[in-house]
Design an enzyme around this catalytic site. Sequence first.
Site, PDB file in Angstrom:
ATOM      1  N   TYR A 189      44.959  22.951  41.703  1.00 47.61           N
ATOM      2  CA  TYR A 189      44.296  24.151  41.197  1.00 47.61           C
ATOM      3  C   TYR A 189      43.830  23.897  39.772  1.00 47.61           C
ATOM      4  O   TYR A 189      43.517  22.767  39.428  1.00 47.61           O
ATOM      5  CB  TYR A 189      45.226  25.372  41.322  1.00 47.61           C
ATOM      6  CG  TYR A 189      44.407  26.648  41.299  1.00 47.61           C
ATOM      7  CD1 TYR A 189      43.432  26.888  42.270  1.00 47.61           C
ATOM      8  CD2 TYR A 189      44.545  27.574  40.280  1.00 47.61           C
ATOM      9  CE1 TYR A 189      42.639  28.011  42.224  1.00 47.61           C
ATOM     10  CE2 TYR A 189      43.750  28.712  40.234  1.00 47.61           C
ATOM     11  CZ  TYR A 189      42.800  28.925  41.205  1.00 47.61           C
ATOM     12  OH  TYR A 189      42.011  30.034  41.163  1.00 47.61           O
ATOM     13  N   ARG A 242      31.045  33.508  39.640  1.00 47.99           N
ATOM     14  CA  ARG A 242      31.729  33.341  38.347  1.00 47.99           C
ATOM     15  C   ARG A 242      32.982  32.511  38.559  1.00 47.99           C
ATOM     16  O   ARG A 242      34.092  33.006  38.519  1.00 47.99           O
ATOM     17  CB  ARG A 242      32.076  34.714  37.759  1.00 47.99           C
ATOM     18  CG  ARG A 242      32.477  34.671  36.284  1.00 47.99           C
ATOM     19  CD  ARG A 242      33.269  35.900  35.894  1.00 47.99           C
ATOM     20  NE  ARG A 242      34.508  36.014  36.632  1.00 47.99           N
ATOM     21  CZ  ARG A 242      35.636  35.376  36.314  1.00 47.99           C
ATOM     22  NH1 ARG A 242      35.653  34.537  35.284  1.00 47.99           N
ATOM     23  NH2 ARG A 242      36.735  35.543  37.029  1.00 47.99           N
ATOM     24  N   LYS A 260      43.589  28.581  46.189  1.00 46.33           N
ATOM     25  CA  LYS A 260      44.449  29.768  46.110  1.00 46.33           C
ATOM     26  C   LYS A 260      45.350  29.873  47.332  1.00 46.33           C
ATOM     27  O   LYS A 260      46.542  30.186  47.219  1.00 46.33           O
ATOM     28  CB  LYS A 260      43.584  31.024  46.014  1.00 46.33           C
ATOM     29  CG  LYS A 260      42.921  31.223  44.668  1.00 46.33           C
ATOM     30  CD  LYS A 260      43.868  31.839  43.658  1.00 46.33           C
ATOM     31  CE  LYS A 260      43.154  32.154  42.359  1.00 46.33           C
ATOM     32  NZ  LYS A 260      44.036  32.732  41.342  1.00 46.33           N
ATOM     33  N   GLU A 332      37.903  36.952  44.755  1.00 48.95           N
ATOM     34  CA  GLU A 332      38.128  35.877  43.788  1.00 48.95           C
ATOM     35  C   GLU A 332      36.815  35.430  43.157  1.00 48.95           C
ATOM     36  O   GLU A 332      35.860  35.083  43.850  1.00 48.95           O
ATOM     37  CB  GLU A 332      38.792  34.694  44.484  1.00 48.95           C
ATOM     38  CG  GLU A 332      39.394  33.683  43.543  1.00 48.95           C
ATOM     39  CD  GLU A 332      40.602  34.231  42.785  1.00 48.95           C
ATOM     40  OE1 GLU A 332      40.764  33.858  41.608  1.00 48.95           O
ATOM     41  OE2 GLU A 332      41.364  35.007  43.363  1.00 48.95           O
ATOM     42  N   ASP A 333      36.775  35.464  41.829  1.00 49.45           N
ATOM     43  CA  ASP A 333      35.657  34.924  41.053  1.00 49.45           C
ATOM     44  C   ASP A 333      34.306  35.540  41.406  1.00 49.45           C
ATOM     45  O   ASP A 333      33.290  34.842  41.498  1.00 49.45           O
ATOM     46  CB  ASP A 333      35.616  33.392  41.182  1.00 49.45           C
ATOM     47  CG  ASP A 333      36.736  32.736  40.392  1.00 49.45           C
ATOM     48  OD1 ASP A 333      37.431  33.450  39.652  1.00 49.45           O
ATOM     49  OD2 ASP A 333      36.931  31.519  40.518  1.00 49.45           O
ATOM     50  N   ASP A 355      42.365  39.142  42.061  1.00 48.35           N
ATOM     51  CA  ASP A 355      43.277  38.358  41.238  1.00 48.35           C
ATOM     52  C   ASP A 355      42.789  38.245  39.805  1.00 48.35           C
ATOM     53  O   ASP A 355      43.593  38.191  38.870  1.00 48.35           O
ATOM     54  CB  ASP A 355      43.463  36.968  41.849  1.00 48.35           C
ATOM     55  CG  ASP A 355      44.611  36.203  41.209  1.00 48.35           C
ATOM     56  OD1 ASP A 355      45.665  36.821  40.986  1.00 48.35           O
ATOM     57  OD2 ASP A 355      44.452  35.005  40.935  1.00 48.35           O
ATOM     58  N   ASP A 356      41.467  38.207  39.603  1.00 50.01           N
ATOM     59  CA  ASP A 356      40.923  38.082  38.253  1.00 50.01           C
ATOM     60  C   ASP A 356      41.204  39.340  37.437  1.00 50.01           C
ATOM     61  O   ASP A 356      41.449  39.261  36.232  1.00 50.01           O
ATOM     62  CB  ASP A 356      39.417  37.826  38.305  1.00 50.01           C
ATOM     63  CG  ASP A 356      39.082  36.598  39.120  1.00 50.01           C
ATOM     64  OD1 ASP A 356      39.589  35.525  38.787  1.00 50.01           O
ATOM     65  OD2 ASP A 356      38.342  36.721  40.113  1.00 50.01           O
ATOM     66  N   ASN A 497      40.025  29.554  31.548  1.00 49.23           N
ATOM     67  CA  ASN A 497      40.090  28.297  32.293  1.00 49.23           C
ATOM     68  C   ASN A 497      38.679  27.765  32.534  1.00 49.23           C
ATOM     69  O   ASN A 497      37.715  28.523  32.547  1.00 49.23           O
ATOM     70  CB  ASN A 497      40.757  28.532  33.664  1.00 49.23           C
ATOM     71  CG  ASN A 497      42.251  28.768  33.543  1.00 49.23           C
ATOM     72  OD1 ASN A 497      42.937  28.030  32.877  1.00 49.23           O
ATOM     73  ND2 ASN A 497      42.742  29.807  34.192  1.00 49.23           N
TER      74      ASN A 497
END
Length: 641
Positions: A189, A242, A260, A332-333, A355-356, A497
């Site tokens: 990851y 993103r 993930k 996610e993203d 999660d973000d 990150n």
Amino acid sequence: MISLNGSCFLQNNSLAGASRSLSLSQGRVHAPVVVSASRSNSGERNVTIFVDSTSKEASDGSPAIEVQPKSTVGGGVQDIYGEDAATEDHPVTPWTITVASGYSLLRDPHHNKGLAFSEKERDAHFLRGLLPPVHVPQKLQIKKLMHTLRQYQVPLQKYMFMMDIQEMNERLFYKLLIDNVEELLPVVYTPTVGEACQKYGSIFRRPQGLFISLKEKGRILEVLKNWPQRKIQVIVVTDGERILGLGDLGCQGMGIPVGKLSLYTALGGIRPSACLPITIDVGTNNEKLLNDEFYIGLRQRRATGQEYAELLHEFMSAVKQNYGEKVLIQFEDFANHNAFDLLATYGNTHLVFNDDIQGTASVVLAGLMASLKLVGGNLADHKFLFLGAGEAGTGIAELIALEMSKQTEAPVEESRKKIWLVDSKGLIVKSRSESLQHFKKPWAHEHEPVEELVDAVKAIKPTVLIGSSGAGRTFTKEVIEAMASFNEKPIILALSNPTSQSECTAEEAYTWSQGRAIFASGSPFGPVEYDGKTYLSGQANNAYIFPGFGLGLIISGAIRVHDDMLLAASEALAAEVTRENLERGLIYPPFTNIRNISAHIAAKVAAKAYELGLATHLPQPDDLVAHAESCMYSPNYRAYR
């Protein structure tokens, strides 16, 4: 039913006739063909083919299985697949009959054990001669693979090595990851997965999830049914707009859902077969990718507006129809505007989690709660300044405000006044309200406009500085020295990150604060030597939260996610930080004990689901921690009959 003995595999007689008719393009068998293998008392190998009785006849009334004339056009070898008889432009059917034994067993990642097959298993499953004679237990396999992995110097090579193991031997992959989690987490990851996504088109070998593009609009339910597993419990989905702090990577964002879900299994104990990675491909605005000959996604600019919303709505409806109401969908993203809209739209109708926004918030809140043991006071005694007002920043800020409100019993609006945000235009203040996006407006307080971060730090005088901007090296020496000038122990969290996008390094934080900072980051940093002392920094990694959080939802049969569940997860994680951890400068526990940590988080989340009346698995177990541990997937090899 057709029964065939082992000679058919050698002589291609009756099996050839059955297989040929099944493989022809006439398409007369519409149901699955099930094959079993056994050995008779005389030592003869028997194979049985079962065809569902409902498909024994085609719609025109003709037999579903019929014997075709023999063909020997391939150099005298019978053409059982019909490929040699066809011209190159004539389509053939890529059918297979699979027996979970012999060569096919060694190519099945779900059941392959490599050299760990016992003598008895090699006889029972026709593996003699297909493997070297030595027996290598799983523990020795792990030792050998780690020795090989450590020979690689390039992180992306290590990532590809791990993906190769996952595709060959699933249990070995997860055992390797669990036993060496602190060393391998940065490989599978962040930060390595970021580079893997950037180069995904070049390193792509075989699909590890579902790709749903605009081409599948109107057929998404059909696409979901193409996935071989039916009992899905967790879906991680991205549209690639993103990816970490790297921007729009389009279809190549698939590395994120894959990574993930690997952690859902390794750290949270969710069965691999219950996990489904999905990428929604609506195009990309990344010109470099659009002009890259190796790019694997749609070569068009991103769909937006109604076209985008309709595709996502069809996807969400199809998931619920195919997998039921209790499947967890983790966004996610996604870009900020879509991330907030999706949570608002589907939060009351589906079991959804971002999660973000929510996972990051929960893990950061846990770190802050642990750090209070070092600096004293409670959350309401501190002032917070964020660099970054996107989905991560506002999500963290809101959860801090909720916890603060819970502790003080004050309105959440009052708690928000202790939290300030800086975006690309400077400090978010009331005078900017008309131009602010809706998710930033709750954080617009009365203050003079301030453009630069260092000036905002000097004006607000926060005790906690949090970076979620995705902009590297923005916590400059002047910023950190300012934080240290009015805080004995400034709390500095550089969360962006991958490593290149981190607001500052651990060395910079400790050096510029003269060793007084309490520091954690999104990507890992090594120990830092300063003034004769070694400083260890924690990693505010979402992997602390989402695996256990998801497990808690699953074991309780939760049908919705509630903010109180996120607070419960934060409290559970903070409780795992020991005095010894804090003395070493760590505000998060070591990852070596992550499965146990996940079980405790799962228990707290499940307990909250039962308390809120959102759980469907009744009655509630007496010991939720023990129940969570009993539900966790084990990667240890199973003995085969």
